[in-house]
Design a protein around this motif. Structure first.
Motif, PDB file in Angstrom:
ATOM      1  N   ALA A   1       0.831  -1.207   0.000  1.00 47.46           N
ATOM      2  CA  ALA A   1       0.000   0.000   0.000  1.00 47.46           C
ATOM      3  C   ALA A   1       0.865   1.257   0.000  1.00 47.46           C
ATOM      4  N   LEU A   2       1.956   1.235   0.747  1.00 48.95           N
ATOM      5  CA  LEU A   2       2.854   2.402   0.799  1.00 48.95           C
ATOM      6  C   LEU A   2       3.546   2.618  -0.544  1.00 48.95           C
ATOM      7  N   LYS A   3       3.907   1.509  -1.212  1.00 51.76           N
ATOM      8  CA  LYS A   3       4.520   1.633  -2.540  1.00 51.76           C
ATOM      9  C   LYS A   3       3.530   2.259  -3.522  1.00 51.76           C
ATOM     10  N   ALA A   4       2.277   1.787  -3.473  1.00 53.19           N
ATOM     11  CA  ALA A   4       1.254   2.329  -4.361  1.00 53.19           C
ATOM     12  C   ALA A   4       1.006   3.802  -4.075  1.00 53.19           C
TER      13      ALA A   4
ATOM     14  N   ALA B   1       1.724   9.525  -5.563  1.00 57.63           N
ATOM     15  CA  ALA B   1       2.243  10.838  -5.165  1.00 57.63           C
ATOM     16  C   ALA B   1       3.216  11.366  -6.196  1.00 57.63           C
ATOM     17  N   GLU B   2       4.097  10.514  -6.675  1.00 60.70           N
ATOM     18  CA  GLU B   2       5.092  10.948  -7.652  1.00 60.70           C
ATOM     19  C   GLU B   2       4.462  11.259  -9.004  1.00 60.70           C
TER      20      GLU B   2
ATOM     21  N   SER C   1      -2.501  12.040  -2.518  1.00 61.78           N
ATOM     22  CA  SER C   1      -1.412  11.132  -2.165  1.00 61.78           C
ATOM     23  C   SER C   1      -0.181  11.897  -1.708  1.00 61.78           C
ATOM     24  N   VAL C   2       0.075  13.037  -2.357  1.00 63.72           N
ATOM     25  CA  VAL C   2       1.197  13.873  -1.938  1.00 63.72           C
ATOM     26  C   VAL C   2       1.017  14.292  -0.485  1.00 63.72           C
TER      27      VAL C   2
ATOM     28  N   SER D   1       7.102   8.519 -13.571  1.00 63.31           N
ATOM     29  CA  SER D   1       8.088   8.744 -12.512  1.00 63.31           C
ATOM     30  C   SER D   1       8.826   7.474 -12.133  1.00 63.31           C
ATOM     31  N   ARG D   2       8.201   6.325 -12.397  1.00 66.68           N
ATOM     32  CA  ARG D   2       8.818   5.042 -12.083  1.00 66.68           C
ATOM     33  C   ARG D   2       9.501   4.412 -13.287  1.00 66.68           C
TER      34      ARG D   2
END
Length: 233
Positions: A127-130, A135-136, A142-143, A210-211
């Protein structure tokens, strides 16, 4: 049957409030009354559950009585199934919330609880990765969540450091967004009138997310909202 009661509160909020201890005492004494157990001694300590029971001063004293050890809940004696298995070689455990469970059943419960914690930890990481990805990509909500998490993790640091942590997250996001402003705007100006069309345009131009991956319509939507871009621009 005679038993000894053992209470453990974690460091931090439980220790300060005393609520954790009060609830444990209620559980233990209620179970003792219902089962006809006689509590002959009680031991309390403030220590992390990651420390093996045999290495805790007060727990050592409880074990030295040679009587069954009664706890409010299984995680009060330990969270590691290995610790609990080792403890069961030395004594009989009684758990107030499961008074009829024997050592074998408690071992199974401990194993299942450890597995569930592992699943929860894995889901939390995913969940934190998502959240970081969104955010990015410029999703404003999310930001904000990432910034709040950074601030929470930074508690205990100075105010200046907490501010820097939040600022760093916002700067990283805004910097990346500005690199895709022109490509998105150009795709729109060249005739892309839908989110899928913009995503296709960016992917064909080799503009990465971003990824470093390919764009999806949802990613385009988030970036456009963050950059205040629209198909009417």
């Amino acid at each position: 049957m005679e038993v000894v009661a053992y209470y453990r509160v974690s460091t931090g909020a439980q220790e300060k409030s005393g609520l954790g201890l009060e609830a444990q005492v209620d559980y233990v004494h209620s179970a003792a009354r219902q089962q006809g157990w006689k509590i002959v001694a009680e031991y309390t300590e403030t220590v992390s559950g990651t420390i093996a029971p045999q290495d805790r001063p007060e727990c050592k004293k409880a074990l030295a009585n040679g009587l069954p050890v009664l706890v409010a809940k299984l995680d009060r004696i330990g969270r590691d199934v290995g610790h609990i298995a080792e403890l069961m070689k030395r004594t009989s455990l009684k758990v107030a919330t499961m008074p009829l469970a024997d050592n074998f059943q408690l071992h199974l419960f401990a194993a299942l609880a450890e597995q569930e914690r592992s699943f929860i930890a894995s889901r939390t990481r995913d969940a934190l990765k998502a959240l970081a990805v969104r955010a990015e990509e410029g999703d404003t909500e999310s930001v904000a969540k990432v910034a709040r998490r950074a601030e929470t993790l930074a508690r205990g640091r100075t105010d200046a450091n907490r501010a820097k942590a939040v600022e760093a997250v916002q700067l990283r996001v805004s910097t990346w967004l500005e690199t895709v402003r022109d490509p998105i705007d150009l795709c729109i100006r060249k005739g892309a009138k839908t989110l899928p069309a913009v995503a296709k345009c960016l992917n064909e131009k080799g503009v990465a997310t971003s990824r470093g991956g390919e764009w999806s319509p949802m990613q385009v939507k988030r970036a456009m909202m963050a950059l205040s871009l629209s198909f009417a621009s």
